[in-house]
Design a protein around this motif. Structure first.
Motif, short mmCIF file in Angstrom:
data_model
loop_
_atom_site.label_atom_id
_atom_site.label_comp_id
_atom_site.label_asym_id
_atom_site.label_seq_id
_atom_site.Cartn_x
_atom_site.Cartn_y
_atom_site.Cartn_z
N HIS A 2 0.82 -1.19 0.00
CA HIS A 2 -0.07 0.08 0.01
C HIS A 2 0.65 1.41 -0.03
CE1 HIS A 2 1.17 -0.21 4.14
NE2 HIS A 2 0.30 0.81 4.78
N CYS B 150 -4.21 -4.84 -2.31
CA CYS B 150 -3.92 -5.71 -0.99
C CYS B 150 -5.09 -5.14 -0.04
CB CYS B 150 -2.70 -5.59 -0.51
SG CYS B 150 -1.72 -4.05 -0.44
N HIS B 151 -5.96 -4.36 -0.25
CA HIS B 151 -6.91 -3.55 0.68
C HIS B 151 -7.73 -2.90 -0.10
CE1 HIS B 151 -3.96 -0.71 -0.24
NE2 HIS B 151 -5.37 0.38 -0.22
N ASN B 183 -5.39 -9.88 4.94
CA ASN B 183 -4.17 -9.15 5.04
C ASN B 183 -3.98 -8.51 6.19
OD1 ASN B 183 -2.14 -7.19 4.63
ND2 ASN B 183 -2.72 -6.56 2.84
N CYS B 186 -2.13 -3.78 5.67
CA CYS B 186 -2.77 -2.34 5.24
C CYS B 186 -4.26 -2.11 5.35
CB CYS B 186 -1.95 -1.78 3.81
SG CYS B 186 -2.36 -3.38 2.68
ZN LIG Z 1 -2.90 -2.70 0.68
#
Ligand SMILES: [Zn+2]
Ligand SMILES: Nc1nc2c(ncn2[C@@H]2O[C@H](COP(=O)(O)OP(=O)(O)OP(=O)(O)O)[C@@H](O)[C@H]2O)c(=O)[nH]1
Ligand SMILES: [Mg+2]
Ligand SMILES: [Zn+2]
Ligand SMILES: [Zn+2]
Lengths: 113, 282
Positions: A2, B150-151, B183, B186
Protein backbone atom coordinates in the motif's frame (compact mmCIF):
# COMPACT_ATOMS: atom_id res chain seq x y z
CA UNK A 1 2.23 -2.82 -1.16
CA UNK A 2 0.00 0.00 0.00
CA UNK A 3 3.05 2.29 0.12
CA UNK A 4 2.67 2.65 -3.64
CA UNK A 5 -0.91 3.90 -3.38
CA UNK A 6 0.15 6.29 -0.61
CA UNK A 7 3.04 7.47 -2.81
CA UNK A 8 0.59 8.16 -5.64
CA UNK A 9 -1.36 10.32 -3.19
CA UNK A 10 1.82 12.21 -2.29
CA UNK A 11 2.59 12.91 -5.96
CA UNK A 12 -0.96 14.07 -6.64
CA UNK A 13 -1.05 16.37 -3.60
CA UNK A 14 2.31 17.91 -4.57
CA UNK A 15 1.44 18.24 -8.26
CA UNK A 16 -1.90 19.91 -7.51
CA UNK A 17 -0.25 22.43 -5.21
CA UNK A 18 2.54 23.09 -7.72
CA UNK A 19 0.02 23.70 -10.52
CA UNK A 20 -1.99 26.08 -8.35
CA UNK A 21 1.23 27.98 -7.73
CA UNK A 22 1.99 27.98 -11.47
CA UNK A 23 5.24 26.15 -10.82
CA UNK A 24 6.96 24.07 -13.49
CA UNK A 25 8.89 21.73 -11.30
CA UNK A 26 8.92 20.28 -7.80
CA UNK A 27 12.44 19.65 -6.60
CA UNK A 28 11.89 18.59 -3.01
CA UNK A 29 9.07 17.10 -0.94
CA UNK A 30 9.20 16.95 2.83
CA UNK A 31 7.02 14.27 4.46
CA UNK A 32 6.24 13.65 8.10
CA UNK A 33 5.69 10.02 9.07
CA UNK A 34 4.86 9.20 12.67
CA UNK A 35 6.40 6.29 14.51
CA UNK A 36 2.99 4.56 14.54
CA UNK A 37 1.91 5.45 11.00
CA UNK A 38 0.90 2.43 8.94
CA UNK A 39 3.80 2.78 6.56
CA UNK A 40 7.45 1.91 6.20
CA UNK A 41 9.30 5.22 5.60
CA UNK A 42 12.05 3.76 3.41
CA UNK A 43 9.52 1.96 1.22
CA UNK A 44 7.40 5.09 0.99
CA UNK A 45 10.42 7.12 -0.11
CA UNK A 46 11.33 4.54 -2.74
CA UNK A 47 7.74 4.36 -4.00
CA UNK A 48 7.55 8.16 -4.21
CA UNK A 49 10.61 8.19 -6.44
CA UNK A 50 8.98 5.58 -8.68
CA UNK A 51 5.61 7.33 -8.78
CA UNK A 52 7.29 10.69 -9.55
CA UNK A 53 8.34 9.55 -13.01
CA UNK A 54 6.80 11.59 -15.83
CA UNK A 55 5.28 14.09 -13.44
CA UNK A 56 6.28 17.57 -12.25
CA UNK A 57 8.11 15.70 -9.49
CA UNK A 58 10.43 13.73 -11.77
CA UNK A 59 13.81 13.54 -10.03
CA UNK A 60 12.57 15.32 -6.90
CA UNK A 61 14.17 14.63 -3.55
CA UNK A 62 11.90 13.05 -0.94
CA UNK A 63 12.74 13.65 2.69
CA UNK A 64 10.94 11.73 5.38
CA UNK A 65 10.93 13.14 8.90
CA UNK A 66 10.02 10.72 11.64
CA UNK A 67 7.85 12.10 14.40
CA UNK A 68 8.00 10.36 17.77
CA UNK A 69 5.33 8.17 19.29
CA UNK A 70 3.52 9.60 22.28
CA UNK A 71 0.90 8.23 24.61
CA UNK A 72 -1.00 9.07 27.75
CA UNK A 73 -0.68 6.38 30.39
CA UNK A 74 -3.88 5.96 32.36
CA UNK A 75 -2.12 3.88 35.00
CA UNK A 76 0.31 6.61 36.07
CA UNK A 77 -1.55 9.58 34.51
CA UNK A 78 1.51 10.81 32.59
CA UNK A 79 2.30 11.75 29.00
CA UNK A 80 5.04 9.39 27.91
CA UNK A 81 7.21 8.74 24.88
CA UNK A 82 6.37 5.37 23.35
CA UNK A 83 8.72 3.62 20.98
CA UNK A 84 6.36 1.00 19.65
CA UNK A 85 2.77 -0.17 19.94
CA UNK A 86 2.67 -3.11 22.31
CA UNK A 87 5.50 -1.78 24.47
CA UNK A 88 4.66 -0.95 28.10
CA UNK A 89 4.66 2.51 29.66
CA UNK A 90 8.32 3.42 30.19
CA UNK A 91 7.48 4.89 33.61
CA UNK A 92 5.22 2.34 35.28
CA UNK A 93 5.22 -0.71 32.99
CA UNK A 94 1.45 -0.51 32.46
CA UNK A 95 -0.32 -1.14 29.17
CA UNK A 96 -3.33 1.12 29.55
CA UNK A 97 -1.97 3.60 27.01
CA UNK A 98 -3.87 5.98 24.78
CA UNK A 99 -1.84 7.03 21.75
CA UNK A 100 -1.68 10.83 21.49
CA UNK A 101 0.94 11.34 18.78
CA UNK A 102 2.94 9.59 16.11
CA UNK A 103 0.18 8.45 13.77
CA UNK A 104 0.48 11.20 11.15
CA UNK A 105 1.36 10.84 7.48
CA UNK A 106 1.59 14.30 5.95
CA UNK A 107 3.13 16.21 3.10
CA UNK A 108 4.75 19.07 5.04
CA UNK A 109 5.98 21.27 2.22
CA UNK A 110 7.36 21.23 -1.30
CA UNK A 111 10.06 23.23 -3.00
CA UNK A 112 8.99 24.44 -6.44
CA UNK A 113 10.38 26.57 -9.22
CA UNK B 1 -7.07 6.66 -12.13
CA UNK B 2 -9.85 8.35 -10.18
CA UNK B 3 -9.86 12.04 -11.03
CA UNK B 4 -11.12 13.10 -7.63
CA UNK B 5 -8.96 11.29 -5.14
CA UNK B 6 -6.34 10.11 -7.59
CA UNK B 7 -6.38 6.62 -6.18
CA UNK B 8 -4.89 4.28 -8.73
CA UNK B 9 -7.08 1.22 -8.71
CA UNK B 10 -6.75 0.53 -12.40
CA UNK B 11 -7.50 -3.17 -11.98
CA UNK B 12 -10.38 -2.93 -9.53
CA UNK B 13 -13.68 -4.45 -10.59
CA UNK B 14 -17.07 -4.51 -8.90
CA UNK B 15 -19.07 -7.62 -9.67
CA UNK B 16 -16.58 -8.19 -12.47
CA UNK B 17 -17.16 -4.82 -14.11
CA UNK B 18 -14.49 -2.13 -14.22
CA UNK B 19 -16.28 0.99 -12.99
CA UNK B 20 -16.29 4.03 -15.26
CA UNK B 21 -13.92 6.57 -13.76
CA UNK B 22 -15.70 9.79 -13.09
CA UNK B 23 -15.70 12.51 -10.53
CA UNK B 24 -17.24 11.70 -7.19
CA UNK B 25 -20.50 13.25 -6.10
CA UNK B 26 -20.55 16.68 -4.55
CA UNK B 27 -19.72 15.72 -0.94
CA UNK B 28 -16.13 14.50 -1.14
CA UNK B 29 -15.41 16.69 -4.15
CA UNK B 30 -16.42 19.75 -2.18
CA UNK B 31 -14.14 18.71 0.65
CA UNK B 32 -11.30 18.15 -1.77
CA UNK B 33 -11.83 21.49 -3.50
CA UNK B 34 -11.41 23.16 -0.14
CA UNK B 35 -8.12 21.36 0.32
CA UNK B 36 -6.99 22.50 -3.10
CA UNK B 37 -7.91 26.04 -2.27
CA UNK B 38 -5.93 25.68 0.93
CA UNK B 39 -2.95 24.71 -1.16
CA UNK B 40 -3.49 27.68 -3.46
CA UNK B 41 -3.61 30.07 -0.52
CA UNK B 42 -0.45 28.54 0.83
CA UNK B 43 1.12 29.23 -2.56
CA UNK B 44 0.10 32.87 -2.40
CA UNK B 45 1.88 33.09 0.89
CA UNK B 46 5.17 32.26 -0.84
CA UNK B 47 8.08 34.68 -0.36
CA UNK B 48 7.20 38.14 -1.69
CA UNK B 49 10.28 38.29 -3.91
CA UNK B 50 8.95 35.40 -5.93
CA UNK B 51 5.76 37.20 -6.85
CA UNK B 52 7.62 40.32 -8.04
CA UNK B 53 10.19 38.58 -10.18
CA UNK B 54 8.46 35.68 -11.91
CA UNK B 55 10.95 35.65 -14.79
CA UNK B 56 13.75 34.68 -12.38
CA UNK B 57 11.85 31.53 -11.42
CA UNK B 58 13.46 31.21 -8.01
CA UNK B 59 12.90 28.10 -5.97
CA UNK B 60 10.35 28.67 -3.27
CA UNK B 61 8.78 26.55 -0.59
CA UNK B 62 5.04 25.92 -0.38
CA UNK B 63 3.74 24.85 2.99
CA UNK B 64 1.06 22.17 2.64
CA UNK B 65 0.56 20.17 5.87
CA UNK B 66 -1.66 17.89 3.80
CA UNK B 67 -2.68 14.50 5.21
CA UNK B 68 -1.66 11.78 2.75
CA UNK B 69 -4.87 9.85 3.42
CA UNK B 70 -7.12 12.93 3.29
CA UNK B 71 -8.77 11.87 0.03
CA UNK B 72 -9.59 8.40 1.37
CA UNK B 73 -10.76 9.81 4.68
CA UNK B 74 -13.08 12.33 2.98
CA UNK B 75 -14.67 9.54 0.93
CA UNK B 76 -14.94 7.36 4.04
CA UNK B 77 -16.73 10.17 5.86
CA UNK B 78 -19.14 10.51 2.94
CA UNK B 79 -19.83 6.75 3.09
CA UNK B 80 -20.33 7.00 6.86
CA UNK B 81 -22.80 9.88 6.48
CA UNK B 82 -24.84 8.00 3.88
CA UNK B 83 -24.91 4.87 6.02
CA UNK B 84 -25.93 6.88 9.08
CA UNK B 85 -28.73 8.55 7.16
CA UNK B 86 -30.12 5.10 6.38
CA UNK B 87 -29.57 3.79 9.91
CA UNK B 88 -27.24 1.08 8.61
CA UNK B 89 -24.78 -0.63 10.98
CA UNK B 90 -21.62 -1.27 8.95
CA UNK B 91 -18.67 -3.46 9.93
CA UNK B 92 -15.27 -3.93 8.32
CA UNK B 93 -13.99 -7.48 8.92
CA UNK B 94 -10.22 -7.73 8.82
CA UNK B 95 -7.90 -10.71 9.26
CA UNK B 96 -5.20 -12.75 7.59
CA UNK B 97 -6.30 -14.98 4.69
CA UNK B 98 -8.35 -18.02 5.68
CA UNK B 99 -9.22 -17.05 9.26
CA UNK B 100 -12.85 -17.92 8.54
CA UNK B 101 -14.40 -14.57 7.58
CA UNK B 102 -16.68 -15.82 4.81
CA UNK B 103 -17.75 -18.87 6.81
CA UNK B 104 -18.57 -16.56 9.72
CA UNK B 105 -20.62 -14.29 7.44
CA UNK B 106 -22.55 -17.21 5.94
CA UNK B 107 -23.35 -18.65 9.38
CA UNK B 108 -24.19 -15.22 10.75
CA UNK B 109 -26.68 -14.51 7.98
CA UNK B 110 -28.35 -17.87 8.56
CA UNK B 111 -28.56 -17.43 12.33
CA UNK B 112 -29.49 -13.73 12.11
CA UNK B 113 -32.79 -14.98 10.70
CA UNK B 114 -33.60 -11.65 9.11
CA UNK B 115 -33.71 -9.68 12.36
CA UNK B 116 -32.86 -6.88 9.95
CA UNK B 117 -31.96 -7.08 6.26
CA UNK B 118 -28.27 -7.89 5.63
CA UNK B 119 -26.04 -6.96 2.70
CA UNK B 120 -22.44 -7.98 2.14
CA UNK B 121 -19.45 -6.44 0.36
CA UNK B 122 -16.70 -8.95 -0.40
CA UNK B 123 -13.14 -7.88 -1.08
CA UNK B 124 -10.62 -10.27 -2.65
CA UNK B 125 -7.80 -9.84 -5.12
CA UNK B 126 -9.44 -12.29 -7.49
CA UNK B 127 -12.51 -14.55 -7.93
CA UNK B 128 -16.16 -14.06 -7.06
CA UNK B 129 -16.19 -17.20 -4.89
CA UNK B 130 -16.90 -15.43 -1.62
CA UNK B 131 -19.76 -13.29 -2.99
CA UNK B 132 -21.28 -16.46 -4.47
CA UNK B 133 -21.09 -18.18 -1.07
CA UNK B 134 -22.97 -15.22 0.42
CA UNK B 135 -25.58 -15.09 -2.36
CA UNK B 136 -26.27 -18.79 -1.77
CA UNK B 137 -27.73 -17.73 1.62
CA UNK B 138 -30.15 -15.39 -0.18
CA UNK B 139 -28.44 -12.20 0.98
CA UNK B 140 -27.31 -9.65 -1.62
CA UNK B 141 -23.55 -9.42 -2.10
CA UNK B 142 -21.18 -7.33 -4.17
CA UNK B 143 -17.73 -8.65 -5.04
CA UNK B 144 -14.88 -6.16 -5.26
CA UNK B 145 -11.78 -7.58 -6.94
CA UNK B 146 -8.76 -5.45 -6.15
CA UNK B 147 -6.43 -7.07 -8.70
CA UNK B 148 -2.95 -6.47 -7.31
CA UNK B 149 -4.36 -4.24 -4.57
CA UNK B 150 -4.00 -5.63 -1.07
CA UNK B 151 -6.80 -3.75 0.74
CA UNK B 152 -10.18 -2.11 0.22
CA UNK B 153 -10.34 1.67 0.20
CA UNK B 154 -13.23 4.07 0.71
CA UNK B 155 -13.55 4.72 -3.01
CA UNK B 156 -14.06 1.04 -3.85
CA UNK B 157 -16.64 0.74 -1.08
CA UNK B 158 -18.47 3.83 -2.37
CA UNK B 159 -18.71 2.03 -5.73
CA UNK B 160 -19.96 -1.16 -4.06
CA UNK B 161 -22.58 0.79 -2.08
CA UNK B 162 -23.80 2.42 -5.30
CA UNK B 163 -24.10 -1.03 -6.89
CA UNK B 164 -26.08 -2.37 -3.92
CA UNK B 165 -28.30 0.69 -3.96
CA UNK B 166 -28.99 0.29 -7.67
CA UNK B 167 -30.15 -3.28 -6.89
CA UNK B 168 -32.35 -1.95 -4.09
CA UNK B 169 -30.27 -4.09 -1.73
CA UNK B 170 -29.20 -1.39 0.71
CA UNK B 171 -32.22 -1.08 2.95
CA UNK B 172 -32.87 1.32 5.81
CA UNK B 173 -31.99 0.05 9.29
CA UNK B 174 -30.04 -2.90 7.92
CA UNK B 175 -26.72 -4.58 8.64
CA UNK B 176 -23.82 -4.16 6.22
CA UNK B 177 -20.89 -6.57 6.49
CA UNK B 178 -17.73 -5.74 4.57
CA UNK B 179 -15.16 -8.53 4.26
CA UNK B 180 -11.79 -6.91 3.60
CA UNK B 181 -8.98 -8.53 1.63
CA UNK B 182 -7.23 -11.14 3.77
CA UNK B 183 -4.20 -9.17 4.94
CA UNK B 184 -3.11 -8.27 8.46
CA UNK B 185 -1.20 -5.18 7.41
CA UNK B 186 -2.62 -2.38 5.29
CA UNK B 187 -6.42 -2.61 5.70
CA UNK B 188 -5.74 -1.03 9.11
CA UNK B 189 -4.79 2.26 7.44
CA UNK B 190 -7.87 2.67 5.26
CA UNK B 191 -11.09 3.90 6.77
CA UNK B 192 -14.04 2.69 4.69
CA UNK B 193 -16.78 4.51 6.58
CA UNK B 194 -17.59 1.56 8.87
CA UNK B 195 -18.81 1.83 12.46
CA UNK B 196 -16.18 -0.65 13.67
CA UNK B 197 -13.35 -2.79 12.43
CA UNK B 198 -13.74 -6.37 13.66
CA UNK B 199 -10.48 -8.35 13.71
CA UNK B 200 -10.67 -12.11 13.34
CA UNK B 201 -7.84 -14.28 14.60
CA UNK B 202 -8.09 -18.04 14.13
CA UNK B 203 -6.47 -20.22 16.73
CA UNK B 204 -4.32 -21.92 14.08
CA UNK B 205 -2.41 -18.68 13.51
CA UNK B 206 -0.50 -18.49 16.80
CA UNK B 207 -1.26 -16.34 19.81
CA UNK B 208 1.41 -13.72 19.18
CA UNK B 209 -0.20 -12.24 16.03
CA UNK B 210 -1.45 -9.14 17.91
CA UNK B 211 2.12 -8.22 18.80
CA UNK B 212 3.49 -9.09 15.36
CA UNK B 213 0.80 -7.07 13.55
CA UNK B 214 -0.22 -4.47 16.13
CA UNK B 215 -1.74 -1.92 13.72
CA UNK B 216 -4.63 -4.17 12.78
CA UNK B 217 -5.51 -5.16 16.31
CA UNK B 218 -5.18 -1.61 17.54
CA UNK B 219 -7.63 -0.44 14.88
CA UNK B 220 -10.25 -3.03 15.91
CA UNK B 221 -13.12 -2.57 18.37
CA UNK B 222 -13.88 -6.28 18.61
CA UNK B 223 -11.70 -9.38 18.34
CA UNK B 224 -13.23 -12.66 17.28
CA UNK B 225 -11.08 -15.61 18.22
CA UNK B 226 -12.22 -18.08 15.56
CA UNK B 227 -12.08 -21.86 15.02
CA UNK B 228 -11.98 -22.54 18.77
CA UNK B 229 -13.31 -26.05 18.07
CA UNK B 230 -9.70 -26.80 17.05
CA UNK B 231 -8.19 -25.84 20.43
CA UNK B 232 -7.91 -29.46 21.68
CA UNK B 233 -5.55 -30.22 18.78
CA UNK B 234 -3.31 -27.18 19.23
CA UNK B 235 -1.21 -25.57 21.93
CA UNK B 236 -2.69 -22.14 21.28
CA UNK B 237 -2.79 -20.15 24.53
CA UNK B 238 -6.11 -18.28 24.53
CA UNK B 239 -5.35 -16.16 27.58
CA UNK B 240 -1.97 -15.12 26.16
CA UNK B 241 -3.59 -14.15 22.84
CA UNK B 242 -6.16 -11.99 24.59
CA UNK B 243 -3.52 -10.46 26.85
CA UNK B 244 -1.35 -9.54 23.85
CA UNK B 245 -4.32 -8.12 21.95
CA UNK B 246 -5.18 -5.90 24.93
CA UNK B 247 -1.55 -4.86 25.17
CA UNK B 248 -1.96 -3.10 21.81
CA UNK B 249 -5.65 -2.23 22.22
CA UNK B 250 -6.56 -1.69 25.89
CA UNK B 251 -10.02 -2.95 26.79
CA UNK B 252 -10.55 -4.77 23.46
CA UNK B 253 -13.75 -6.85 23.56
CA UNK B 254 -13.19 -10.51 22.67
CA UNK B 255 -15.63 -13.17 21.51
CA UNK B 256 -14.47 -16.81 21.24
CA UNK B 257 -16.31 -18.47 18.42
CA UNK B 258 -16.58 -21.59 16.30
CA UNK B 259 -18.70 -21.86 13.19
CA UNK B 260 -18.51 -25.65 13.63
CA UNK B 261 -19.78 -26.01 17.20
CA UNK B 262 -21.77 -22.78 17.20
CA UNK B 263 -20.04 -21.69 20.40
CA UNK B 264 -19.88 -17.90 20.77
CA UNK B 265 -22.68 -17.13 18.33
CA UNK B 266 -25.06 -15.94 21.04
CA UNK B 267 -22.52 -13.30 22.09
CA UNK B 268 -21.73 -12.30 18.51
CA UNK B 269 -25.39 -11.99 17.49
CA UNK B 270 -26.14 -9.98 20.64
CA UNK B 271 -23.22 -7.66 19.85
CA UNK B 272 -24.59 -7.19 16.31
CA UNK B 273 -28.12 -6.57 17.55
CA UNK B 274 -26.89 -3.93 20.01
CA UNK B 275 -24.94 -2.20 17.23
CA UNK B 276 -27.93 -2.25 14.90
CA UNK B 277 -30.21 -0.84 17.59
CA UNK B 278 -27.79 2.04 18.12
CA UNK B 279 -27.43 2.76 14.40
CA UNK B 280 -31.14 2.57 13.57
CA UNK B 281 -33.16 5.67 12.99
CA UNK B 282 -36.13 6.15 15.26
ZN1 LIG C 1 -2.83 -2.73 0.80
N1 LIG D 1 -12.45 -26.08 12.20
C1 LIG D 1 -12.99 -24.94 11.76
N2 LIG D 1 -12.76 -24.55 10.49
C2 LIG D 1 -13.30 -23.39 10.07
C3 LIG D 1 -14.09 -22.56 10.92
N3 LIG D 1 -14.48 -21.48 10.23
C4 LIG D 1 -13.94 -21.60 8.99
N4 LIG D 1 -13.23 -22.75 8.88
C5 LIG D 1 -12.52 -23.25 7.70
O1 LIG D 1 -11.46 -22.36 7.39
C6 LIG D 1 -11.23 -22.29 5.98
C7 LIG D 1 -11.23 -20.86 5.51
O2 LIG D 1 -12.52 -20.28 5.72
P1 LIG D 1 -13.05 -18.99 4.96
O3 LIG D 1 -14.34 -18.66 5.59
O4 LIG D 1 -13.00 -19.19 3.50
O5 LIG D 1 -11.93 -17.95 5.37
P2 LIG D 1 -11.76 -16.43 4.88
O6 LIG D 1 -11.17 -15.70 6.02
O7 LIG D 1 -13.01 -15.93 4.30
O8 LIG D 1 -10.68 -16.62 3.73
P3 LIG D 1 -10.20 -15.52 2.65
O9 LIG D 1 -11.41 -14.77 2.18
O10 LIG D 1 -9.59 -16.37 1.57
O11 LIG D 1 -9.20 -14.66 3.35
C8 LIG D 1 -12.34 -23.12 5.35
O12 LIG D 1 -11.83 -24.37 5.03
C9 LIG D 1 -13.38 -23.21 6.45
O13 LIG D 1 -14.16 -24.38 6.39
C10 LIG D 1 -14.31 -23.02 12.27
O14 LIG D 1 -14.96 -22.38 13.11
N5 LIG D 1 -13.72 -24.21 12.62
MG1 LIG E 1 -13.35 -14.96 2.44
ZN1 LIG F 1 2.53 4.60 33.16
ZN1 LIG G 1 -10.88 7.40 -5.96
Amino acid sequence: MHELSLAENVIRIAEDAARHAAAKRVSRVRLAVGAFAHVDPDTLQFCCELAARQTLLEGAEFLVERTPGQAFCKDCAQDVALERIGFPCPLCGGFDLRVTGGEEMRVLDIAVS
Amino acid sequence: MCTTCGCGHGETTINGIAPVRKRHASGPLGAYRRLEQGAAHAAEAAPLGAAHAPEVDPERTIRLEHDILASNDALAEANRRQLAQQGIFALNLVSSPGSGKTTLLVETIQRWARQTPVAVVEGDQQTANDAERIRATGAPAVQINTGKGCHLDAHMVAGALATLRAENALQDNSLLLIENVGNLVCPAAFDLGEAHKVAILSVTEGEDKPLKYPDMFRAADLLILSKIDLLPYLDFDVDAAIRMARQVRPGLEVIRLSTRSGEGFDDWLAWLAAGCAKAQRG
